[in-house]
Write a protein that holds these residues in place. Structure first.
Motif, PDB file in Angstrom:
ATOM      1  N   SER A  20       0.795  -1.301  -0.122  1.00  0.00           N
ATOM      2  CA  SER A  20      -0.194  -0.046  -0.043  1.00  0.00           C
ATOM      3  C   SER A  20       0.876   1.136   0.042  1.00  0.00           C
ATOM      4  CB  SER A  20      -0.868   0.085   1.420  1.00  0.00           C
ATOM      5  OG  SER A  20      -0.257  -0.032   2.290  1.00  0.00           O
ATOM      6  N   LYS A  21       0.464   2.308  -0.642  1.00  0.00           N
ATOM      7  CA  LYS A  21       0.930   3.630  -0.838  1.00  0.00           C
ATOM      8  C   LYS A  21       0.200   4.681  -0.506  1.00  0.00           C
ATOM      9  CE  LYS A  21       3.228   6.491  -3.988  1.00  0.00           C
ATOM     10  NZ  LYS A  21       2.632   7.675  -4.241  1.00  0.00           N
ATOM     11  N   PHE A  22       0.481   5.349   0.515  1.00  0.00           N
ATOM     12  CA  PHE A  22      -0.204   6.745   0.986  1.00  0.00           C
ATOM     13  C   PHE A  22       1.027   7.836   0.929  1.00  0.00           C
ATOM     14  CE2 PHE A  22      -1.210   9.951   3.972  1.00  0.00           C
ATOM     15  CZ  PHE A  22      -2.385  10.365   3.415  1.00  0.00           C
ATOM     16  N   ASP A  23       0.856   8.813  -0.027  1.00  0.00           N
ATOM     17  CA  ASP A  23       1.581   9.945  -0.382  1.00  0.00           C
ATOM     18  C   ASP A  23       2.983   9.286  -0.718  1.00  0.00           C
ATOM     19  OD1 ASP A  23      -0.129  12.096   0.144  1.00  0.00           O
ATOM     20  OD2 ASP A  23       0.467  12.327   2.117  1.00  0.00           O
ATOM     21  N   ALA A  24       4.104   9.479   0.233  1.00  0.00           N
ATOM     22  CA  ALA A  24       5.358   8.763  -0.001  1.00  0.00           C
ATOM     23  C   ALA A  24       5.436   7.644   0.906  1.00  0.00           C
ATOM     24  CB  ALA A  24       6.487   9.842   0.179  1.00  0.00           C
ATOM     25  N   GLU A  25       4.667   7.229   1.562  1.00  0.00           N
ATOM     26  CA  GLU A  25       4.686   6.014   2.567  1.00  0.00           C
ATOM     27  C   GLU A  25       4.273   4.735   2.027  1.00  0.00           C
ATOM     28  OE1 GLU A  25       3.675   6.756   6.967  1.00  0.00           O
ATOM     29  OE2 GLU A  25       2.068   5.553   6.130  1.00  0.00           O
ATOM     30  N   LEU A  45      -7.356  -2.094   8.795  1.00  0.00           N
ATOM     31  CA  LEU A  45      -5.808  -2.544   8.770  1.00  0.00           C
ATOM     32  C   LEU A  45      -4.920  -1.358   8.274  1.00  0.00           C
ATOM     33  CD1 LEU A  45      -3.693  -4.367   9.417  1.00  0.00           C
ATOM     34  CD2 LEU A  45      -4.034  -5.581   7.434  1.00  0.00           C
ATOM     35  N   ILE A  46      -5.373  -0.699   6.928  1.00  0.00           N
ATOM     36  CA  ILE A  46      -4.874   0.369   6.489  1.00  0.00           C
ATOM     37  C   ILE A  46      -4.822   1.508   7.374  1.00  0.00           C
ATOM     38  CG2 ILE A  46      -5.135   2.067   4.647  1.00  0.00           C
ATOM     39  CD1 ILE A  46      -6.267  -0.246   2.702  1.00  0.00           C
ATOM     40  N   VAL A  59      -9.703   4.119  -1.059  1.00  0.00           N
ATOM     41  CA  VAL A  59      -8.903   3.119  -1.309  1.00  0.00           C
ATOM     42  C   VAL A  59      -8.950   2.501  -2.794  1.00  0.00           C
ATOM     43  CG1 VAL A  59      -8.188   0.810  -0.476  1.00  0.00           C
ATOM     44  CG2 VAL A  59      -8.895   2.624   0.933  1.00  0.00           C
ATOM     45  N   SER A  60      -7.990   2.468  -3.331  1.00  0.00           N
ATOM     46  CA  SER A  60      -7.932   2.006  -4.827  1.00  0.00           C
ATOM     47  C   SER A  60      -6.989   0.780  -5.024  1.00  0.00           C
ATOM     48  CB  SER A  60      -7.890   3.247  -5.883  1.00  0.00           C
ATOM     49  OG  SER A  60      -8.692   4.002  -5.653  1.00  0.00           O
ATOM     50  N   TYR A  61      -7.073   0.098  -6.059  1.00  0.00           N
ATOM     51  CA  TYR A  61      -5.961  -0.741  -6.571  1.00  0.00           C
ATOM     52  C   TYR A  61      -5.566  -0.647  -8.071  1.00  0.00           C
ATOM     53  CZ  TYR A  61      -9.352  -4.208  -8.575  1.00  0.00           C
ATOM     54  OH  TYR A  61     -10.210  -4.689  -9.257  1.00  0.00           O
ATOM     55  N   ILE A  62      -4.499  -1.310  -8.475  1.00  0.00           N
ATOM     56  CA  ILE A  62      -4.046  -1.057  -9.826  1.00  0.00           C
ATOM     57  C   ILE A  62      -4.312  -2.551 -10.256  1.00  0.00           C
ATOM     58  CG2 ILE A  62      -2.142  -0.593 -11.218  1.00  0.00           C
ATOM     59  CD1 ILE A  62      -0.822   0.796  -9.182  1.00  0.00           C
ATOM     60  N   ASP A  63      -5.356  -2.365 -11.314  1.00  0.00           N
ATOM     61  CA  ASP A  63      -5.408  -3.680 -11.863  1.00  0.00           C
ATOM     62  C   ASP A  63      -4.409  -4.060 -12.835  1.00  0.00           C
ATOM     63  OD1 ASP A  63      -6.302  -5.585 -13.735  1.00  0.00           O
ATOM     64  OD2 ASP A  63      -8.468  -4.837 -14.093  1.00  0.00           O
ATOM     65  N   LEU A  88       1.162  -9.675  -6.357  1.00  0.00           N
ATOM     66  CA  LEU A  88       1.014  -8.567  -5.564  1.00  0.00           C
ATOM     67  C   LEU A  88      -0.341  -7.726  -5.737  1.00  0.00           C
ATOM     68  CD1 LEU A  88       2.778  -6.790  -3.483  1.00  0.00           C
ATOM     69  CD2 LEU A  88       3.722  -5.697  -5.339  1.00  0.00           C
ATOM     70  N   LEU A  89      -0.882  -7.389  -4.687  1.00  0.00           N
ATOM     71  CA  LEU A  89      -1.919  -6.108  -4.865  1.00  0.00           C
ATOM     72  C   LEU A  89      -1.466  -5.037  -4.544  1.00  0.00           C
ATOM     73  CD1 LEU A  89      -4.940  -5.546  -5.286  1.00  0.00           C
ATOM     74  CD2 LEU A  89      -5.355  -6.327  -2.660  1.00  0.00           C
ATOM     75  N   ARG A  90      -1.381  -3.922  -5.423  1.00  0.00           N
ATOM     76  CA  ARG A  90      -0.941  -2.680  -5.260  1.00  0.00           C
ATOM     77  C   ARG A  90      -2.060  -1.750  -4.928  1.00  0.00           C
ATOM     78  NH1 ARG A  90       4.323  -2.972  -7.414  1.00  0.00           N
ATOM     79  NH2 ARG A  90       4.494  -4.712  -8.998  1.00  0.00           N
ATOM     80  N   VAL A  91      -1.981  -1.353  -3.509  1.00  0.00           N
ATOM     81  CA  VAL A  91      -2.996  -0.380  -3.202  1.00  0.00           C
ATOM     82  C   VAL A  91      -2.462   1.234  -2.991  1.00  0.00           C
ATOM     83  CG1 VAL A  91      -4.615   0.098  -1.160  1.00  0.00           C
ATOM     84  CG2 VAL A  91      -3.964  -2.491  -1.905  1.00  0.00           C
ATOM     85  N   ILE A  92      -3.442   1.841  -3.495  1.00  0.00           N
ATOM     86  CA  ILE A  92      -3.129   3.184  -3.372  1.00  0.00           C
ATOM     87  C   ILE A  92      -4.254   4.056  -2.475  1.00  0.00           C
ATOM     88  CG2 ILE A  92      -3.088   5.382  -4.611  1.00  0.00           C
ATOM     89  CD1 ILE A  92      -1.049   3.533  -5.760  1.00  0.00           C
ATOM     90  N   ILE A  93      -3.835   4.737  -1.259  1.00  0.00           N
ATOM     91  CA  ILE A  93      -4.616   5.390  -0.479  1.00  0.00           C
ATOM     92  C   ILE A  93      -4.681   6.790  -0.858  1.00  0.00           C
ATOM     93  CG2 ILE A  93      -5.085   5.902   2.147  1.00  0.00           C
ATOM     94  CD1 ILE A  93      -3.204   2.936   1.335  1.00  0.00           C
ATOM     95  N   GLN A  94      -5.584   7.488  -0.892  1.00  0.00           N
ATOM     96  CA  GLN A  94      -5.528   8.931  -1.270  1.00  0.00           C
ATOM     97  C   GLN A  94      -6.573   9.519  -0.248  1.00  0.00           C
ATOM     98  OE1 GLN A  94      -7.136   7.987  -5.269  1.00  0.00           O
ATOM     99  NE2 GLN A  94      -5.314   9.682  -5.834  1.00  0.00           N
ATOM    100  N   LYS A  95      -6.414  10.928   0.160  1.00  0.00           N
ATOM    101  CA  LYS A  95      -7.298  11.734   1.028  1.00  0.00           C
ATOM    102  C   LYS A  95      -8.569  11.719  -0.090  1.00  0.00           C
ATOM    103  CE  LYS A  95      -3.939  13.609   3.901  1.00  0.00           C
ATOM    104  NZ  LYS A  95      -3.310  14.889   4.141  1.00  0.00           N
TER     105      LYS A  95
END
Length: 111
Positions: A20-25, A45-46, A59-63, A88-95
């Motif tokens: 998972s990625k939130f900003d640069a984390e 959990l996120i 919360v989104s994921y990259i297909d 791998l499931l790549r998850v993007i977290i955004q505000k």
């Protein structure tokens, strides 16, 4: 003489690796495919891993097939995200209010 290939450890097919990625984390963890998973538990959990407040999350994921950014906001599309993860499931977290243009993600292997 043939080139030797690096030995790859056998992948545990019962586990889905999540990045998972939130900003640069970034955070990495895994879940078992065979267990029942709910979006509420996943979102909690996120929140804990990234120290976020639920009211500010998208919360989104990259297909992996077409590189689209797809939402995870209920049990059905969370289940779909888990089944498409290879490996791998790549998850993007955004505000809320932030967005990635056109819902399209570049082929960035760091996300």
């Amino acid at each position: 003489m043939s080139k030797s290939k690096a030995a790859h450890p056998k992948l545990d097919s019962d586990r889905v690796e999540i990045k998972s990625k939130f900003d640069a984390e970034f955070r990495r963890w895994s879940v078992k495919r065979s267990e029942q998973h709910s979006f509420e538990v996943f979102q909690s959990l996120i929140e804990r891993l990234h120290r976020l407040d639920r009211s500010q999350l998208l919360v989104s994921y990259i297909d992996p097939r077409d590189n689209d950014l797809l939402p995870i906001n209920n049990d059905d599309n969370f289940g779909r995200a888990l089944t498409t993860a290879r490996p791998l499931l790549r998850v993007i977290i955004q505000k809320k209010g932030d967005s990635i243009e056109n819902g399209q993600v570049t082929n960035d292997k760091t996300a």
